[in-house]
Design a protein around this motif. Structure first.
Motif, PDB file in Angstrom:
ATOM      1  N   GLN A  16       0.806  -1.223   0.000  1.00  0.00           N
ATOM      2  CA  GLN A  16       0.000   0.000   0.000  1.00  0.00           C
ATOM      3  C   GLN A  16       0.841   1.275   0.000  1.00  0.00           C
ATOM      4  OE1 GLN A  16      -3.436   0.135  -0.141  1.00  0.00           O
ATOM      5  NE2 GLN A  16      -3.066  -1.999  -0.649  1.00  0.00           N
ATOM      6  N   LEU A  17       2.118   1.129   0.267  1.00  0.00           N
ATOM      7  CA  LEU A  17       2.961   2.312   0.437  1.00  0.00           C
ATOM      8  C   LEU A  17       3.025   3.182  -0.819  1.00  0.00           C
ATOM      9  CD1 LEU A  17       4.542   3.747   2.576  1.00  0.00           C
ATOM     10  CD2 LEU A  17       6.529   2.356   2.002  1.00  0.00           C
ATOM     11  N   ARG A  18       3.174   2.554  -1.970  1.00  0.00           N
ATOM     12  CA  ARG A  18       3.235   3.331  -3.221  1.00  0.00           C
ATOM     13  C   ARG A  18       1.972   4.161  -3.428  1.00  0.00           C
ATOM     14  NH1 ARG A  18       6.760   2.860  -7.337  1.00  0.00           N
ATOM     15  NH2 ARG A  18       8.464   1.404  -7.067  1.00  0.00           N
ATOM     16  N   SER A  19       0.814   3.536  -3.266  1.00  0.00           N
ATOM     17  CA  SER A  19      -0.435   4.259  -3.552  1.00  0.00           C
ATOM     18  C   SER A  19      -0.715   5.342  -2.513  1.00  0.00           C
ATOM     19  CB  SER A  19      -1.615   3.290  -3.657  1.00  0.00           C
ATOM     20  OG  SER A  19      -1.853   2.653  -2.430  1.00  0.00           O
ATOM     21  N   THR A  20      -0.392   5.083  -1.237  1.00  0.00           N
ATOM     22  CA  THR A  20      -0.646   6.124  -0.233  1.00  0.00           C
ATOM     23  C   THR A  20       0.342   7.282  -0.370  1.00  0.00           C
ATOM     24  OG1 THR A  20       0.611   4.908   1.442  1.00  0.00           O
ATOM     25  CG2 THR A  20      -1.781   4.630   1.456  1.00  0.00           C
ATOM     26  N   LEU A  21       1.588   6.983  -0.743  1.00  0.00           N
ATOM     27  CA  LEU A  21       2.534   8.064  -1.012  1.00  0.00           C
ATOM     28  C   LEU A  21       2.117   8.870  -2.239  1.00  0.00           C
ATOM     29  CD1 LEU A  21       5.999   6.406  -0.270  1.00  0.00           C
ATOM     30  CD2 LEU A  21       5.081   8.464   0.813  1.00  0.00           C
ATOM     31  N   ALA A  22       1.630   8.194  -3.271  1.00  0.00           N
ATOM     32  CA  ALA A  22       1.156   8.890  -4.467  1.00  0.00           C
ATOM     33  C   ALA A  22      -0.014   9.801  -4.116  1.00  0.00           C
ATOM     34  CB  ALA A  22       0.735   7.882  -5.536  1.00  0.00           C
ATOM     35  N   VAL A 134       3.775  19.930 -11.623  1.00  0.00           N
ATOM     36  CA  VAL A 134       4.184  18.925 -12.615  1.00  0.00           C
ATOM     37  C   VAL A 134       5.138  17.903 -11.990  1.00  0.00           C
ATOM     38  CG1 VAL A 134       5.505  18.597 -14.747  1.00  0.00           C
ATOM     39  CG2 VAL A 134       3.768  20.390 -14.629  1.00  0.00           C
ATOM     40  N   ALA A 135       6.134  18.374 -11.241  1.00  0.00           N
ATOM     41  CA  ALA A 135       7.133  17.469 -10.658  1.00  0.00           C
ATOM     42  C   ALA A 135       6.494  16.477  -9.687  1.00  0.00           C
ATOM     43  CB  ALA A 135       8.228  18.275  -9.953  1.00  0.00           C
ATOM     44  N   PHE A 136       5.636  16.978  -8.808  1.00  0.00           N
ATOM     45  CA  PHE A 136       4.996  16.088  -7.840  1.00  0.00           C
ATOM     46  C   PHE A 136       3.960  15.198  -8.523  1.00  0.00           C
ATOM     47  CE2 PHE A 136       7.211  18.657  -4.863  1.00  0.00           C
ATOM     48  CZ  PHE A 136       7.300  17.918  -3.690  1.00  0.00           C
ATOM     49  N   GLY A 137       3.323  15.698  -9.571  1.00  0.00           N
ATOM     50  CA  GLY A 137       2.384  14.881 -10.334  1.00  0.00           C
ATOM     51  C   GLY A 137       3.082  13.727 -11.025  1.00  0.00           C
ATOM     52  N   ARG A 138       4.260  13.989 -11.595  1.00  0.00           N
ATOM     53  CA  ARG A 138       5.037  12.913 -12.234  1.00  0.00           C
ATOM     54  C   ARG A 138       5.459  11.856 -11.212  1.00  0.00           C
ATOM     55  NH1 ARG A 138       8.747  16.737 -15.903  1.00  0.00           N
ATOM     56  NH2 ARG A 138       7.312  16.968 -17.629  1.00  0.00           N
ATOM     57  N   LEU A 143       4.764   6.437  -8.958  1.00  0.00           N
ATOM     58  CA  LEU A 143       4.461   5.563  -7.825  1.00  0.00           C
ATOM     59  C   LEU A 143       3.291   4.645  -8.154  1.00  0.00           C
ATOM     60  CD1 LEU A 143       4.893   8.052  -4.866  1.00  0.00           C
ATOM     61  CD2 LEU A 143       6.100   5.879  -5.129  1.00  0.00           C
ATOM     62  N   ARG A 144       2.244   5.209  -8.741  1.00  0.00           N
ATOM     63  CA  ARG A 144       1.061   4.409  -9.081  1.00  0.00           C
ATOM     64  C   ARG A 144       1.371   3.371 -10.161  1.00  0.00           C
ATOM     65  NH1 ARG A 144      -1.721   9.321  -7.873  1.00  0.00           N
ATOM     66  NH2 ARG A 144      -3.030   8.937  -6.040  1.00  0.00           N
ATOM     67  N   ALA A 145       2.270   3.733 -11.079  1.00  0.00           N
ATOM     68  CA  ALA A 145       2.621   2.828 -12.176  1.00  0.00           C
ATOM     69  C   ALA A 145       3.646   1.775 -11.746  1.00  0.00           C
ATOM     70  CB  ALA A 145       3.174   3.628 -13.356  1.00  0.00           C
ATOM     71  N   GLY A 146       4.222   1.959 -10.574  1.00  0.00           N
ATOM     72  CA  GLY A 146       5.222   1.003 -10.109  1.00  0.00           C
ATOM     73  C   GLY A 146       6.571   1.173 -10.777  1.00  0.00           C
ATOM     74  N   THR A 147       6.804   2.349 -11.340  1.00  0.00           N
ATOM     75  CA  THR A 147       8.083   2.608 -12.008  1.00  0.00           C
ATOM     76  C   THR A 147       9.002   3.418 -11.100  1.00  0.00           C
ATOM     77  OG1 THR A 147       7.194   4.594 -13.067  1.00  0.00           O
ATOM     78  CG2 THR A 147       7.031   2.533 -14.306  1.00  0.00           C
ATOM     79  N   SER A 148      10.194   3.646 -11.567  1.00  0.00           N
ATOM     80  CA  SER A 148      11.188   4.404 -10.809  1.00  0.00           C
ATOM     81  C   SER A 148      10.702   5.830 -10.570  1.00  0.00           C
ATOM     82  CB  SER A 148      12.494   4.422 -11.594  1.00  0.00           C
ATOM     83  OG  SER A 148      13.453   5.185 -10.924  1.00  0.00           O
ATOM     84  N   VAL A 149      10.926   6.308  -9.367  1.00  0.00           N
ATOM     85  CA  VAL A 149      10.443   7.635  -8.984  1.00  0.00           C
ATOM     86  C   VAL A 149      11.617   8.576  -8.800  1.00  0.00           C
ATOM     87  CG1 VAL A 149       9.173   8.941  -7.247  1.00  0.00           C
ATOM     88  CG2 VAL A 149       8.499   6.598  -7.764  1.00  0.00           C
ATOM     89  N   THR A 150      11.515   9.723  -9.455  1.00  0.00           N
ATOM     90  CA  THR A 150      12.454  10.812  -9.190  1.00  0.00           C
ATOM     91  C   THR A 150      11.620  12.035  -8.874  1.00  0.00           C
ATOM     92  OG1 THR A 150      12.556  11.400 -11.531  1.00  0.00           O
ATOM     93  CG2 THR A 150      14.279   9.945 -10.701  1.00  0.00           C
ATOM     94  N   LEU A 151      12.092  12.798  -7.932  1.00  0.00           N
ATOM     95  CA  LEU A 151      11.366  13.995  -7.539  1.00  0.00           C
ATOM     96  C   LEU A 151      12.324  15.169  -7.624  1.00  0.00           C
ATOM     97  CD1 LEU A 151       8.764  15.233  -6.558  1.00  0.00           C
ATOM     98  CD2 LEU A 151       9.439  14.683  -4.226  1.00  0.00           C
ATOM     99  N   ASP A 152      12.213  15.879  -8.717  1.00  0.00           N
ATOM    100  CA  ASP A 152      13.042  17.056  -8.928  1.00  0.00           C
ATOM    101  C   ASP A 152      12.178  18.281  -8.688  1.00  0.00           C
ATOM    102  OD1 ASP A 152      15.228  15.472  -9.730  1.00  0.00           O
ATOM    103  OD2 ASP A 152      14.358  15.275 -11.721  1.00  0.00           O
ATOM    104  N   ALA A 153      11.919  18.558  -7.422  1.00  0.00           N
ATOM    105  CA  ALA A 153      11.060  19.685  -7.073  1.00  0.00           C
ATOM    106  C   ALA A 153      11.796  20.999  -7.305  1.00  0.00           C
ATOM    107  CB  ALA A 153      10.608  19.572  -5.624  1.00  0.00           C
ATOM    108  N   PRO A 154      11.139  21.940  -7.935  1.00  0.00           N
ATOM    109  CA  PRO A 154      11.781  23.202  -8.309  1.00  0.00           C
ATOM    110  C   PRO A 154      11.755  24.232  -7.181  1.00  0.00           C
ATOM    111  CG  PRO A 154       9.558  23.175  -9.146  1.00  0.00           C
ATOM    112  CD  PRO A 154       9.781  21.858  -8.442  1.00  0.00           C
TER     113      PRO A 154
END
Length: 172
Positions: A16-22, A134-138, A143-154
Motif C-alpha cells: 500500500q505504500l506506493r499508492s498512499t505516497l502517491a 508537474v514534478a509532484f504529479g510525475r 508511484l502508481r505505475a510502479g516505475t522508478s520515482v524521481t522527484l526534482d522539485a523546483p
C-alpha cells in the motif's frame, strides 16, 4: 495493531505504500498550488471553503500514509526499495503540507496580493507553482505505475529569486 494491519493490508503495508505516497503527493501538490495561486491572485478569502476542503484531504492523506509507513517499518523481510527512498518521498509530501500551512497562517490576515508590487516576482512564483505541480504529479504517477520515482522539485535558490527581490524593494 498487527491484526488490524493484516486485515487492512493482506499483502502487507509495503503493497500500500506506493499508492498512499502517491495520494499524499497528489493531495499536497493540489493544496500547495491552489494556495499559491489564490494568494498571488488575491482570491484566498474567496476560496476559503475550497482551500479548507483541499487541506482536509491533504491531512487525511497524511494520516493514511503515516499509518501505512509505520506498519511498513514493522514488517520483516527484504525490502525491494531502500527505506531512505520511501522516507524521502514521505518527507517531501509532508513538507508540502507544512510549508503551505505556514504560508497560509502568515497570509490569513490578508486576502492575498490584490495588486502585486512586484509583478515579475508574482509571475516567477506562479511558474514555480506550475513546475512544482508537474514534478509532484510525475512522481505520484510513477508511484502508481510502479516505475522508478524521481522527484526534482523546483525550489528556487536564493540567487534566482534575488533579482526579483531587488525589483520589489525598488518598487516600494
Amino acid at each position: 495493531g498487527l491484526l488490524i494491519g493484516v486485515l487492512a493490508w493482506p499483502q502487507g503495508a509495503g503493497g500500500q505504500l506506493r499508492s498512499t505516497l502517491a495520494d499524499l503527493l497528489d493531495k499536497g501538490r493540489r493544496y500547495t498550488t491552489l494556495a499559491a495561486r489564490s494568494l498571488l491572485a488575491g482570491t484566498a478569502k474567496d476560496k476559503e471553503a475550497e482551500l479548507a476542503s483541499v487541506r482536509s484531504d491533504m491531512i487525511g492523506a497524511t494520516h493514511r500514509v503515516e499509518d501505512v509507513f509505520t506498519q511498513y517499518l514493522t514488517e520483516v523481510g527484504q525490502r525491494r526499495v531502500p527505506l531512505p527512498v520511501w522516507g524521502d518521498l514521505l518527507a517531501a509530501g509532508l513538507r508540502l503540507w507544512y510549508t503551505t500551512d505556514t504560508v497560509m497562517v502568515h497570509a490569513s490576515d490578508t486576502s492575498g496580493v490584490r495588486d502585486p508590487v512586484c509583478p515579475s516576482l508574482a509571475g516567477f512564483l506562479e511558474q514555480a507553482a506550475d513546475q512544482l505541480d508537474v514534478a509532484f504529479g510525475r512522481a505520484a504517477a510513477a508511484l502508481r505505475a510502479g516505475t522508478s520515482v524521481t522527484l526534482d522539485a523546483p525550489f528556487p535558490p536564493e540567487k534566482v529569486v534575488g533579482p526579483y527581490s531587488s525589483e520589489c524593494i525598488t518598487a516600494l
